[in-house]
Write a protein that holds these residues in place. Structure first.
Motif, PDB file in Angstrom:
ATOM      1  N   LYS A 198      18.173  74.268  62.599  1.00  0.00           N
ATOM      2  CA  LYS A 198      17.981  75.612  61.766  1.00  0.00           C
ATOM      3  C   LYS A 198      17.132  75.474  60.527  1.00  0.00           C
ATOM      4  O   LYS A 198      16.246  76.079  60.499  1.00  0.00           O
ATOM      5  CB  LYS A 198      19.310  75.968  61.207  1.00  0.00           C
ATOM      6  CG  LYS A 198      19.173  77.460  60.650  1.00  0.00           C
ATOM      7  CD  LYS A 198      20.643  77.831  60.135  1.00  0.00           C
ATOM      8  CE  LYS A 198      20.340  78.765  58.802  1.00  0.00           C
ATOM      9  NZ  LYS A 198      21.622  78.896  58.202  1.00  0.00           N
ATOM     10  N   VAL A 242      14.505  85.891  63.426  1.00  0.00           N
ATOM     11  CA  VAL A 242      13.467  86.435  62.645  1.00  0.00           C
ATOM     12  C   VAL A 242      13.933  86.729  61.334  1.00  0.00           C
ATOM     13  O   VAL A 242      12.984  86.730  60.280  1.00  0.00           O
ATOM     14  CB  VAL A 242      12.961  87.634  63.342  1.00  0.00           C
ATOM     15  CG1 VAL A 242      11.782  88.383  62.520  1.00  0.00           C
ATOM     16  CG2 VAL A 242      12.298  87.337  64.727  1.00  0.00           C
ATOM     17  N   LEU A 253      13.687  75.638  61.521  1.00  0.00           N
ATOM     18  CA  LEU A 253      13.006  77.192  61.946  1.00  0.00           C
ATOM     19  C   LEU A 253      12.911  77.668  60.565  1.00  0.00           C
ATOM     20  O   LEU A 253      12.290  78.837  60.769  1.00  0.00           O
ATOM     21  CB  LEU A 253      14.134  77.787  62.438  1.00  0.00           C
ATOM     22  CG  LEU A 253      14.363  77.023  64.288  1.00  0.00           C
ATOM     23  CD1 LEU A 253      15.524  78.158  64.947  1.00  0.00           C
ATOM     24  CD2 LEU A 253      13.130  77.585  65.075  1.00  0.00           C
ATOM     25  N   VAL A 254      13.845  77.593  59.420  1.00  0.00           N
ATOM     26  CA  VAL A 254      13.680  78.566  58.236  1.00  0.00           C
ATOM     27  C   VAL A 254      12.415  78.408  57.687  1.00  0.00           C
ATOM     28  O   VAL A 254      11.525  77.571  57.374  1.00  0.00           O
ATOM     29  CB  VAL A 254      14.790  77.999  57.297  1.00  0.00           C
ATOM     30  CG1 VAL A 254      14.670  78.801  55.834  1.00  0.00           C
ATOM     31  CG2 VAL A 254      16.083  78.244  57.758  1.00  0.00           C
ATOM     32  N   LEU A 255      11.719  79.716  57.426  1.00  0.00           N
ATOM     33  CA  LEU A 255      10.573  79.756  56.695  1.00  0.00           C
ATOM     34  C   LEU A 255      10.453  79.543  55.213  1.00  0.00           C
ATOM     35  O   LEU A 255      11.227  80.080  54.739  1.00  0.00           O
ATOM     36  CB  LEU A 255       9.926  81.213  57.048  1.00  0.00           C
ATOM     37  CG  LEU A 255       9.608  81.605  58.666  1.00  0.00           C
ATOM     38  CD1 LEU A 255       9.199  83.144  58.686  1.00  0.00           C
ATOM     39  CD2 LEU A 255       8.340  80.827  58.860  1.00  0.00           C
ATOM     40  N   GLY A 308      23.025  71.219  64.344  1.00  0.00           N
ATOM     41  CA  GLY A 308      22.511  72.671  64.157  1.00  0.00           C
ATOM     42  C   GLY A 308      21.962  72.976  63.126  1.00  0.00           C
ATOM     43  O   GLY A 308      20.704  73.651  62.957  1.00  0.00           O
ATOM     44  N   LYS A 309      22.169  72.570  62.013  1.00  0.00           N
ATOM     45  CA  LYS A 309      21.788  72.877  60.630  1.00  0.00           C
ATOM     46  C   LYS A 309      20.287  72.239  60.681  1.00  0.00           C
ATOM     47  O   LYS A 309      19.300  72.938  60.083  1.00  0.00           O
ATOM     48  CB  LYS A 309      22.567  72.092  59.557  1.00  0.00           C
ATOM     49  CG  LYS A 309      23.735  72.996  58.841  1.00  0.00           C
ATOM     50  CD  LYS A 309      24.438  72.378  58.076  1.00  0.00           C
ATOM     51  CE  LYS A 309      23.920  72.508  56.649  1.00  0.00           C
ATOM     52  NZ  LYS A 309      24.672  71.890  55.603  1.00  0.00           N
ATOM     53  N   ILE A 342      18.161  83.656  59.129  1.00  0.00           N
ATOM     54  CA  ILE A 342      18.218  82.496  58.617  1.00  0.00           C
ATOM     55  C   ILE A 342      17.063  82.167  57.515  1.00  0.00           C
ATOM     56  O   ILE A 342      17.262  81.071  56.957  1.00  0.00           O
ATOM     57  CB  ILE A 342      17.821  81.272  59.897  1.00  0.00           C
ATOM     58  CG1 ILE A 342      16.317  81.761  60.679  1.00  0.00           C
ATOM     59  CG2 ILE A 342      18.820  81.383  61.066  1.00  0.00           C
ATOM     60  CD1 ILE A 342      16.000  80.548  61.548  1.00  0.00           C
ATOM     61  N   HIS A 343      16.483  83.168  57.280  1.00  0.00           N
ATOM     62  CA  HIS A 343      15.357  82.976  56.369  1.00  0.00           C
ATOM     63  C   HIS A 343      15.628  83.422  55.118  1.00  0.00           C
ATOM     64  O   HIS A 343      15.261  83.474  53.985  1.00  0.00           O
ATOM     65  CB  HIS A 343      14.224  83.462  56.776  1.00  0.00           C
ATOM     66  CG  HIS A 343      13.649  83.053  58.000  1.00  0.00           C
ATOM     67  ND1 HIS A 343      13.327  81.878  58.417  1.00  0.00           N
ATOM     68  CD2 HIS A 343      13.418  83.982  59.304  1.00  0.00           C
ATOM     69  CE1 HIS A 343      12.975  82.161  59.578  1.00  0.00           C
ATOM     70  NE2 HIS A 343      12.770  83.133  60.315  1.00  0.00           N
ATOM     71  N   LYS A 397       7.722  85.170  55.684  1.00  0.00           N
ATOM     72  CA  LYS A 397       8.895  86.012  56.329  1.00  0.00           C
ATOM     73  C   LYS A 397       8.562  87.455  55.924  1.00  0.00           C
ATOM     74  O   LYS A 397       8.952  88.111  56.855  1.00  0.00           O
ATOM     75  CB  LYS A 397       9.946  86.000  54.837  1.00  0.00           C
ATOM     76  CG  LYS A 397      10.665  84.537  54.752  1.00  0.00           C
ATOM     77  CD  LYS A 397      11.908  84.371  53.783  1.00  0.00           C
ATOM     78  CE  LYS A 397      12.028  82.943  53.392  1.00  0.00           C
ATOM     79  NZ  LYS A 397      12.835  82.931  52.232  1.00  0.00           N
ATOM     80  N   GLN A 427      24.062  78.793  64.676  1.00  0.00           N
ATOM     81  CA  GLN A 427      23.206  77.956  65.869  1.00  0.00           C
ATOM     82  C   GLN A 427      23.844  77.138  66.558  1.00  0.00           C
ATOM     83  O   GLN A 427      23.681  76.982  67.864  1.00  0.00           O
ATOM     84  CB  GLN A 427      22.108  77.175  65.102  1.00  0.00           C
ATOM     85  CG  GLN A 427      21.124  78.217  64.410  1.00  0.00           C
ATOM     86  CD  GLN A 427      20.428  79.534  65.240  1.00  0.00           C
ATOM     87  OE1 GLN A 427      20.171  79.055  66.417  1.00  0.00           O
ATOM     88  NE2 GLN A 427      20.762  80.333  64.787  1.00  0.00           N
ATOM     89  N   THR A 428      25.133  76.439  66.204  1.00  0.00           N
ATOM     90  CA  THR A 428      25.838  75.691  67.129  1.00  0.00           C
ATOM     91  C   THR A 428      26.990  76.317  67.907  1.00  0.00           C
ATOM     92  O   THR A 428      28.104  76.448  67.406  1.00  0.00           O
ATOM     93  CB  THR A 428      26.481  74.618  65.943  1.00  0.00           C
ATOM     94  OG1 THR A 428      27.589  75.184  65.191  1.00  0.00           O
ATOM     95  CG2 THR A 428      25.636  73.639  65.250  1.00  0.00           C
ATOM     96  N   GLU A 456      26.232  79.420  58.491  1.00  0.00           N
ATOM     97  CA  GLU A 456      25.133  78.316  58.451  1.00  0.00           C
ATOM     98  C   GLU A 456      25.593  77.520  59.864  1.00  0.00           C
ATOM     99  O   GLU A 456      24.412  76.781  60.145  1.00  0.00           O
ATOM    100  CB  GLU A 456      25.520  77.649  57.247  1.00  0.00           C
ATOM    101  CG  GLU A 456      26.796  76.626  57.193  1.00  0.00           C
ATOM    102  CD  GLU A 456      26.779  75.652  56.017  1.00  0.00           C
ATOM    103  OE1 GLU A 456      27.751  75.053  55.676  1.00  0.00           O
ATOM    104  OE2 GLU A 456      25.726  75.797  55.374  1.00  0.00           O
ATOM    105  N   THR A 457      26.718  77.752  60.326  1.00  0.00           N
ATOM    106  CA  THR A 457      26.693  76.843  61.652  1.00  0.00           C
ATOM    107  C   THR A 457      26.461  77.696  62.863  1.00  0.00           C
ATOM    108  O   THR A 457      26.712  77.718  63.976  1.00  0.00           O
ATOM    109  CB  THR A 457      27.983  76.224  61.839  1.00  0.00           C
ATOM    110  OG1 THR A 457      29.099  77.102  61.774  1.00  0.00           O
ATOM    111  CG2 THR A 457      28.241  75.224  60.928  1.00  0.00           C
TER     112      THR A 457
END
Lengths: 295, 295, 295, 295
Positions: free
Chosen positions: C13, B265, C16-18, C9-10, B268-269, C24, B281-282, B278-279
């Protein structure tokens, strides 16, 4: 510096200024311990003399802790704000203060605590006199001696009492060492007193039940002596199976253990050792150099 | 560094210094969890053993929170001050700690909590013995087992109990992630522990009613095991419909959800992504790099 | 940045990024208000459902204030942490936010508060069900509706109730403006949320008696609507002489007055005016520029 | 600065901007004292009017202290946030403020406190009317006069009462001087108000029993005058053996003593004297230079 500006005032002021660092530090420790006792024991007084209506465990714990905070803000930049012989003892032992200063610091602390107890007695004179019909009592529901010094819970054995003071002061010093260790997390400069205040809140909330968590020979012995002289009588020393010596000796032992644990478990393992601390294990040679430490 | 200054002391000290970062971190987590249990559960002990006269919900919530604060100040610069397997689990899962450290951290946390419970038992031995005429009870008004571990409220079903631990730890981790996210508002460096203390105060004031808000497998299971061995008996595990596993499993689930919500939420934004994150999520590749994070 | 590191992953991701700042901010306000309601109203729930044994005015006031603190730490760097339509209204009116964002912020706040109330209902479902024998009541000693929304004291007239919400929110905004005014004393960066927490503690300790000090339309109306739907019935709207609209309208009026007082009495007189603020009196032109303010 | 941007607004604003520093400071002190009385005395009101259910010694002490904190955050950057004639008196006497400003500061403080008392009366009008069946009483369990002004404990003699106000204000000023002494430990910039708040918490927890710890002529006399006019009658002045003048005169004496102790024991001994402070002993020459001090 600028001529012609308040000459007479400056020369008068110049006569007042203390040249000796030790003299400044001694008077600073006196003032700090005085503040701690008036405001700290005052928080106990307000709760007891109001029979709980205007004070309780929260105001006592917060009040005593903030009394220490304020004492450190007043004295920290001058004498390090020890206001506790156990702290001064550990500072000397771990090479953070020269031994020759120790008797001056401790003397000032005991004297400051005594004068603080006397001042508090004066401020609450009318309240103390009316509380138990003019009597100054040590035990019972009208007791007021525990405003000034600590007394053990009825269930407490001497062994447990001694362990209690050792352990509480051990936590105090261990965490005080962490708070001032700039190679650890690091409390921001100028906020260390507040971190110490929070530390005292948690110790007195968790380890205060056995005997009130004195953790400080000056904070306990000087006010106890004052009460003995001021009308409570010398039973303040015999009460609780001659409890009086435990908050005097226990904190000294606990301070050493607490400092030792912090140094051995955390401090010596820091990757980039600060040269000022590298001889801290050679405890008998600490008077060879002067460390200007905060606490 | 300087020759001739405390040679023997230095060499002795050199033998004590831990070379391994992992060894330092393990012993640090042990000490931190030990501090948290003695001072945190100690705050519960003082309230219960004084039957509310010298402690209550305010001193318990503030005391436990400040116990965590102090544990983080002692250990944060060395091991990050997790003092909670659920925190270590989330840190590994989100790439902030290598997985091979996980068993060492968690082992140290469980051991530290066990030793802390034993130390607290010793400090309050006389008090515990006199509280219920020498009996160590789990239920009733003379119960003392909840000094050490948490127990569910009578009304609580197992489903609700599990949801309670998941949700409370979810909030804990979500906000801990925010507190250490320098691209968000940013708690000033060195004050993060106090922000976490305030966080624990609000969670235990709001979500503490169902089952005491353990949010930490080590904080709950190790002291529970200690009480089982120390005289309360193994009913501490069967009590509350075998409640014991809920503060063990629930926090692990909640920590993952809480971290995930914050990352998805908010984190990552952020417009300028920090390459270290940056990784994140992996999740299965986190052991490829070492992140020296605070928490 | 570095190729070959977490490619899959990137890209996941990245999906997902707004991209939109407004998206946001909207999701951030939703999350912040959700946190505030669960932890804030949760503090009320704990006090009421334990019938005062595990909570009271201190834990409620501190708990709600710290819930706001934590919500701001989570959202402040993204959306400014308004979590209050009255704050967003004042921000727009005084040129600190563009008007076109207003409906998104306010919508997110109302929705976040509604979902927060539902989550809290779930967490304390067993407790609520057992509290009054399965009944969800609005009045009487077994009432639980005031866990979620505020209700007026029996003595309170509608006029006084409206004045109460206007004045409380006036103080809130006036002092929030001061806390974020860098040309005044200046709260250190990153500690503004804690200063706001202390502000909420004092307002709810001093102006909370009349009607519980909502000061926030979303905090009050959404949970009230939830209780109406969840089983308390639509009497939650008619109770207290149709009190429901007062914590909705009063805060909007009070926020404007509070901001106006601060600007007129303090801010416009600062010797070196910040150009960003010089058109703040031209309230109808604020959408011409974008101000990235914290609050 | 930029032409064509809000011209009309700017010119309107320009007409509002105060050119005179003294005028800004006067209006700032008015607003600060107003805030302190509404939120501070409001905390007392909430505790008394709820008969202890929604307030007590903790919320009163914390509430009043945080009311002062917020008043300083609003006014500190403009007028130094004295909000207390005793503070302004000490600032003038120790060369931190010019004497010609003194009557403006003190006038604004008395007026702000009077208007604050009136505003609080309005906010709690319904509550005050219903509390004692429409009567506004000074003594007895339904008394409400002590919401606004302080009254002595029944046991207190006039001598002890005077000493009480002198000593409490002595501690207040002594420690306020320490908090703003950058050559001592040093509270971080922007956090001085919070340190003062903690100071007020400890003083009111420890020295508040005798007579409520006013320490401020404006905080006590103006609300007392308001109650005399608003329906409590002029017995508010004769009550407690004509106690009213003690919180007016005592704080002035105590402020001087407190400042003097700090200067003589700590400040003048600092190794590197700040030139701004070197003439602070020549008290009659302080209007020769302007010191822009915070407090």
């Amino acid at each position: 510096m600028q001529p012609g500006k308040g000459r007479k005032g400056k020369s008068f002021k110049q006569r007042l200024v203390l040249k000796s660092t030790l003299a400044k530090e001694t008077i600073s420790e006196f003032l700090g311990t005085f503040i701690m006792i008036v405001l700290g024991c005052g928080s106990v007084a307000q709760a007891i003399l109001s029979r709980g209506h205007l004070g309780g465990i929260v105001t006592i714990n917060v009040g005593f802790a903030m009394a220490v905070v304020m004492a450190i803000y007043v004295t920290g930049g001058v004498s390090g704000g020890h206001i506790n012989p156990a702290v001064s003892f550990a500072m000397c032992l771990f090479g953070r203060m020269k031994w020759f200063k120790f008797p001056f610091y401790v003397g000032a602390q005991f004297l400051g605590a005594f004068v603080g107890a006397a001042a508090l007695f004066g401020i609450y004179y009318d309240g103390l006199m009316s509380f138990a019909g003019g009597k100054l009592l040590i035990v019972g529901e009208n007791a007021t001696a525990h405003i000034f010094a600590t007394y053990p819970a009825p269930y407490l054995s001497l062994t447990n009492a001694f362990a209690d003071q050792v352990v509480a002061t051990m936590f105090l010093l261990m965490i005080v060492f962490a708070i001032f260790d700039s190679r650890n997390l690091g409390v921001p400069k100028g906020l260390e007193p507040i971190a110490i205040g929070l530390l005292i809140i948690v110790i007195s909330s968790s380890l205060g039940l056995n005997s009130g968590c004195a953790m400080n020979p000056a904070r306990d012995l000087s006010p106890r002596l004052f009460t003995a002289l001021a009308g409570w009588g010398f039973e303040v020393f015999t009460a609780g199976n001659n409890f009086w010596w435990i908050p005097v000796v226990g904190p000294l032992v606990g301070a050493v253990i607490g400092g030792l644990i912090y140094v051995l478990v955390i401090e010596i393992h820091h990757p980039d050792p600060d040269p000022d601390f590298e001889t801290e294990q050679t405890e008998d040679k600490t008077d060879k150099y002067e460390l200007s430490v905060i606490m």
